[in-house]
Design an enzyme around this catalytic site. Sequence first.
Site, PDB file in Angstrom:
ATOM      1  N   ASP A  66      -7.905   8.033  15.218  1.00 49.99           N
ATOM      2  CA  ASP A  66      -8.052   7.670  13.799  1.00 49.99           C
ATOM      3  C   ASP A  66      -8.526   6.227  13.658  1.00 49.99           C
ATOM      4  O   ASP A  66      -8.023   5.473  12.830  1.00 49.99           O
ATOM      5  CB  ASP A  66      -6.736   7.873  13.061  1.00 49.99           C
ATOM      6  CG  ASP A  66      -6.932   7.894  11.546  1.00 49.99           C
ATOM      7  OD1 ASP A  66      -8.077   8.141  11.097  1.00 49.99           O
ATOM      8  OD2 ASP A  66      -5.956   7.644  10.811  1.00 49.99           O
TER       9      ASP A  66
ATOM     10  N   GLY B 185       0.674   5.830   0.675  1.00 46.60           N
ATOM     11  CA  GLY B 185      -0.054   6.990   1.139  1.00 46.60           C
ATOM     12  C   GLY B 185       0.532   8.250   0.552  1.00 46.60           C
ATOM     13  O   GLY B 185       1.239   8.219  -0.459  1.00 46.60           O
TER      14      GLY B 185
ATOM     15  N   GLY C 164       0.837  -1.194   0.000  1.00 43.99           N
ATOM     16  CA  GLY C 164       0.000   0.000   0.000  1.00 43.99           C
ATOM     17  C   GLY C 164       0.869   1.240   0.000  1.00 43.99           C
ATOM     18  O   GLY C 164       2.091   1.171   0.202  1.00 43.99           O
TER      19      GLY C 164
END
Length: 893
Positions: free
Chosen positions: A621, A505, A503
């Site tokens: 979060d 970001g 992944g």
Amino acid sequence: MAGHHHEHEQERDHEQEHEHDSLQRPTTGSERTRSISFSKLLTRSWKRNASSSNNMSVSSVNLYSDPENSRESDHNNSGSEGQSSRFSKLKSMFQSGNSSKNASAHNSSQSSLEGDSASSSSKLRYVKPMTSVANASPASPPLSPTIPETDVLQTPKMVHIDQHEHEREHSNCGSPIMLSSSSFSPTVARTGTGRRRSPSTPIMPSQNSNNSSSTSAIRPNNYRHHSGSQGFSSNNPFRERAGTVRSSNPYFAYQGLPTHAMSSHDLDEGFQPYANGSGIHFLSTPTSKTNSLTNTKNLSNLSLNEIKENEEVQEFNNEDFFFHDIPKDLSLKDTLNGSPSRGSSKSPTITQTFPSIIVGFDNEYEEDNNNDKHDEKEEQQTTTDNKTRNLSPTKQNGKATHPRIKIPLRRAASEPNGLQLASATSPTSSSARKTSGSSNINDKIPGQSVPPPNSFFPQEPSPKISDFPEPRRSRRLRTKSFSNKFQDIMVGPQSFEKIRLLGQGDVGKVFLVREKKTNRVYALKVLSKDEMIKRNKIKRVLTEQEILATSNHPFIVTLYHSFQSEDYLYLCMEYCMGGEFFRALQTRKTKCICEDDARFYASEVTAALEYLHLLGFIYRDLKPENILLHQSGHIMLSDFDLSIQAKDSKVPVVKGSAQSTLVDTKICSDGFRTNSFVGTEEYIAPEVIRGNGHTAAVDWWTLGILIYEMLFGFTPFKGDNTNETFTNILKNEVSFPNNNEISRTCKDLIKKLLTKNESKRLGCKMGAADVKKHPFFKKVQWSLLRNQEPPLIPVLSEDGYDFAKLSSNKKRQTSQDSHKHLDEQEKNMFEERVEYDDEVSEDDPFHDFNSMSLMEQDNNSMIYGNTNSYGKIAYTPNSNRSRSNSHRTFFKR
């Protein structure tokens, strides 16, 4: 005189009948029972006068009597016994009053002789009056071959009286009966009959006789019985004392006299055959075919105070315990350097608080003569094992031992004199004694020089703290609270091989990597320093490193390595094979799960939030994208870049009863508020949108949103755009779809978690304790969460979902040149050189980012396999998990 004699005889008959019921039958050597401790029977005054010695007392009592002698003895004694008892009873009928007066007068005179020590001790019984050996009172047959009649202890003040009576008896009897030095079959005079007992017959006491000794044991020549009734001559008061001890307790008739009750003179005479070179074996057994109790005694049961506690004994040889081949020219008396026989018989003063653990020979010391208050404490530490004394040392492995001696490993109450015997002929032990440190107990004992055990027994040197190198830690690392878990970095970017991209970001990427050295799989998070400086996220990465390094929880990912290069920051974490929990929800048709499964994941998230709040961190979060699934199926919280640590956090308070203990986690961040506008818009709490500051209660708001999304597949306040979403969060109440399959307790929990007023929200008072008390979690076993069966298990499969492709849709690949640039950038990430903490300057914005490695790595990390399809995950239901609501399983929703 005859009347007076029978009056005392009557009283003693009543007393012996009472004592006979309380006597315990002595056991053989093979039985494992508790025996009477000699130190518990001695008074303090007697104990202070007792002397320690290295001598060994061997008692050879035969339990199997000669049939002929026993039958003849019974025949001779039966008539006289009956006549004496009938006469005593007849006498008592007419002179009961006079007998009482005489008894009281005798008791008072006896008490005056015994003094204060006899009156203060409750363990002393009636002392028989001293009579002559020539007394012809008939002797009764023994009660049992194994039950000798116990006699009473005499106080030290009675010793001189015993000696006076003893010398008078010998003067009346003529020449005493002496044992032949060439034979170890002793002949003992039998009072009243003049008969000698055979060696196979145990010498038993007479019930109705007035002899001062009640027990006699068959002993070798070197160990004569010193009782006055047996007619042995002795001019040594120490020997007389030892004889009194032998005659006072039936235990020592079988087990032998303890060394602390014997004098140094007994030791000298015991060694005399060897000193004269006569060649007679010192510890040779009697010339009887039957083994004595001391030879058949189980050495594995010996322990302190002869209490048989099944204490294990390590034996180095399998031969007989007693040695028979001692050289004739060896004088054991000369080898006893530290024996009390060389000087005074006074016991040394031991200042050691606790008993030493000694390997090898053992001996006992007594407490200080003037220290009366420690007498009872020392009685528990005094040992009566005499079987490892006076050993002739030879060389074995360079140390002094005897080749045929089984050396036990056992405890001792103090430093043994037997060690001095072994060290007397060993040059290595003497040198070790000289080099012993000042911390040795011998430095505090004048005149004592006992070497440490390792000076004559080879042992591996004990590892010292200095032998283990201290982990290297930089100056900056030592200032951190988690410094005890980490050391300076042990790996670098070149230590890892990239497998695939997991992944990415806005400031970095996450790769699945393999460590080349260990072949283990990790998740490596690489962050660009330039991007972080541009987006002002330096503090976030420092907070994330601190939380990951400080945390040690099963539901929080583990940090193994963190380091930095010139351009990048690296966080090497545990690889969670299941990927994001959000992806697992997306694989479902309705994007949701049943209530039981939601309860399982919600309880684990609650436990993780509770742990973070205890550390003073606010997560802020919480969302399905930041919850990872471990290969076991349990959740793992990650991505702590938005978290913040409360300043001046307080200590948590434990409240509740013993049955229900609760921990107040809110106090850890009580009074702390922050105005940061962070979080995912659908999960943002109302107080964050208002900008008035927020506390740890925002995490309980996000928990309510998470439970709602797990059950229904969408968030409760989602709008068409961001502004509409914020408006719904501030104004609208939570509503539920027309679905009767959700329980009332579940809906009540969601409503209380999504209360817009944070002061009334569930968890605002006591934090996680309020949430865990809700009826929705009533059946949850919080302490066993990690051992519960998860609803689904992630499995690597070619047919699974490739999350890397799903995330690649977010990439902006406008041209082929940009793709080549990304590949070149990823290549450089794994070729950077590590910058250590000391190399980073103080003006560097990332100087607080530590390059470190976890000291104790988790071996449960996945091992890399070439056949595994990393990144393609399939979720299978757990067949071991019981479901109360089976019609709404994970796959049906």
